[in-house]
Design a protein around this motif. Structure first.
Motif, PDB file in Angstrom:
ATOM      1  N   GLN A 197      28.553 -60.066 -42.686  1.00  0.00           N
ATOM      2  CA  GLN A 197      27.853 -59.943 -43.967  1.00  0.00           C
ATOM      3  C   GLN A 197      28.829 -59.810 -45.131  1.00  0.00           C
ATOM      4  OE1 GLN A 197      24.445 -60.159 -44.345  1.00  0.00           O
ATOM      5  NE2 GLN A 197      24.408 -60.606 -42.144  1.00  0.00           N
ATOM      6  N   ASP A 198      30.083 -59.482 -44.797  1.00  0.00           N
ATOM      7  CA  ASP A 198      31.102 -59.279 -45.832  1.00  0.00           C
ATOM      8  C   ASP A 198      32.097 -60.431 -45.760  1.00  0.00           C
ATOM      9  OD1 ASP A 198      33.578 -58.451 -47.090  1.00  0.00           O
ATOM     10  OD2 ASP A 198      32.810 -56.403 -47.103  1.00  0.00           O
ATOM     11  N   GLU A 199      32.216 -61.184 -46.844  1.00  0.00           N
ATOM     12  CA  GLU A 199      33.065 -62.380 -46.850  1.00  0.00           C
ATOM     13  C   GLU A 199      34.536 -62.032 -46.621  1.00  0.00           C
ATOM     14  OE1 GLU A 199      34.202 -66.114 -49.832  1.00  0.00           O
ATOM     15  OE2 GLU A 199      32.430 -64.873 -50.238  1.00  0.00           O
ATOM     16  N   ALA A 200      35.017 -60.977 -47.279  1.00  0.00           N
ATOM     17  CA  ALA A 200      36.422 -60.588 -47.130  1.00  0.00           C
ATOM     18  C   ALA A 200      36.713 -60.113 -45.713  1.00  0.00           C
ATOM     19  CB  ALA A 200      36.771 -59.500 -48.140  1.00  0.00           C
ATOM     20  N   ALA A 201      35.771 -59.349 -45.145  1.00  0.00           N
ATOM     21  CA  ALA A 201      35.951 -58.854 -43.784  1.00  0.00           C
ATOM     22  C   ALA A 201      35.919 -60.008 -42.783  1.00  0.00           C
ATOM     23  CB  ALA A 201      34.871 -57.826 -43.447  1.00  0.00           C
ATOM     24  N   THR A 202      35.047 -60.977 -43.024  1.00  0.00           N
ATOM     25  CA  THR A 202      34.970 -62.148 -42.148  1.00  0.00           C
ATOM     26  C   THR A 202      36.276 -62.938 -42.172  1.00  0.00           C
ATOM     27  OG1 THR A 202      32.581 -62.323 -42.540  1.00  0.00           O
ATOM     28  CG2 THR A 202      33.694 -64.272 -41.663  1.00  0.00           C
TER      29      THR A 202
END
Length: 352
Positions: free
Chosen positions: A75-80
């Motif tokens: 759900q989190d672009e940076a975490a992905t």
């Protein structure tokens, strides 16, 4: 019966540092990685390395480094992006490539996200443990001259019978604001020696060490025995956080006018000691790997002792492999206890 702590994920910087350390200590990915997975049809078996797909690895890394389920990380672009970098970097480092997709026959170990399999024990069992703990407490006080400090932990059964019982907020941003959470026994001794802090493992608490503790007391050094009732078959609902535990151990040493101590721990107690080494290192008499010795049971049924022994030796930590023993069985072998006690006595004496 214990409330669940909210997940605490490391920061991006902490994740990066931890990932680098982990990567540097993996020698063979093909043998290391499968041990973090089990077969859905046989939880005691590990999959073959080639059966682990990219999304299986992503699911495991989401737990290991983000403290979350894969769907939450995505759900989190940076975490992905960070997650994909970890997998790509892992492949490059070990010259491998995971198959695309998800193998549903494989389940990743995710300790605090996996379902808890609870087993019934009769109330009489817990009553017997509490009775034994009380008797052992009397022995600590009247036979070995120990004094109890810290909060008195009430069992969940007692709380149910006490309608006036109030609860402190379970998670605090600043643990300094909370009440004391860790109980311990203390007996003073020869202050020309360093004090000992003994931390027990999972089981029935300090009374499991009835054959070992009197020999430890005989060293005549100041000694603290930490109580962890929430892992000692007691009906305890409130579990202190790592921050609260560290805070209370620091206060404990200050209260009795000690700057540092020799920490002696068994099983789960070594995890608590690792917190001490990391967050209150000045309170540890000696810095790893100096003045550190680890005794490993050769046939330990919890960890791979041979692999742990190789890892610790690689980092300069002195280890002893107790041949033929399984987990905690040193408690039944006086010869091994004698060697362990001789090492402890050497540490408390040479660092005085």
């Amino acid at each position: 019966m214990q409330r669940i702590l909210p997940s605490v994920a490391p920061s991006a910087k902490e994740r990066s540092d931890l990932y680098s350390v982990c990567l540097a200590n993996i020698h063979e990915a093909e043998t290391w990685l499968p041990e973090w997975f089990m077969l859905s049809g046989n939880p005691t078996a590990h999959p073959e390395f080639q059966d682990i797909c990219r999304d299986n690895v992503a699911e495991w890394l989401s737990w290991a480094f983000f403290g979350s389920a894969l769907e939450d990380v995505l759900q989190d672009e940076a975490a992905t992006e960070e997650l994909n970098y970890m997998i790509d970097n892992f492949e490059q480092e070990f010259h491998i490539q995971f198959d695309i997709g998800y193998n549903e026959d494989i389940i990743a170990y995710r300790i605090n996200l996996d379902p808890v399999h609870a087993y019934h024990r009769p109330l009489a069992f817990y009553a017997l443990v509490m009775f034994g703990t009380t008797l052992f407490g009397c022995a600590m006080q009247f036979i070995w001259g120990m004094t109890k400090f810290g909060p008195e932990t009430k069992s969940t059964v007692w709380n149910l019978l006490d309608p006036q019982q109030t609860y402190e907020p379970f998670f605090k941003t600043n643990p300094e604001d909370g009440p004391e959470k860790v109980s311990y026994w203390f007996r003073d001794g020869d202050r020309t020696k360093k004090p000992i802090v003994f931390i027990h493992g999972i089981g029935a608490g300090l009374m499991c060490y009835v054959s070992f503790l009197p020999k430890l007391f005989a060293l005549d050094t100041p000694i603290f025995c930490i109580e962890l009732p929430f892992v000692s078959m007691h009906c305890i609902e409130d579990v202190p956080t790592m921050q609260e535990t560290i805070r209370d151990l620091q206060k404990m040493l200050q209260r009795h006018e000690f700057d540092d101590a020799v920490f002696v721990s068994h099983s789960l107690g070594t995890a608590v000691t690792s917190w001490v080494v990391k967050y209150m290192s000045k309170s540890v008499a000696g810095v790893m790997p100096i003045n550190t010795k680890v005794f490993l049971s050769e046939n330990d049924n919890i960890v791979d002792s041979m692999r742990v022994d190789t890892y610790l030796n690689h980092h300069g930590i002195d280890t002893v492999l107790m041949r033929g023993l399984d987990h905690a069985s040193f408690l039944f072998f006086p010869t091994w206890q004698k060697e362990i006690l001789a090492t402890i006595n050497q540490f408390v004496s040479q660092q005085a």
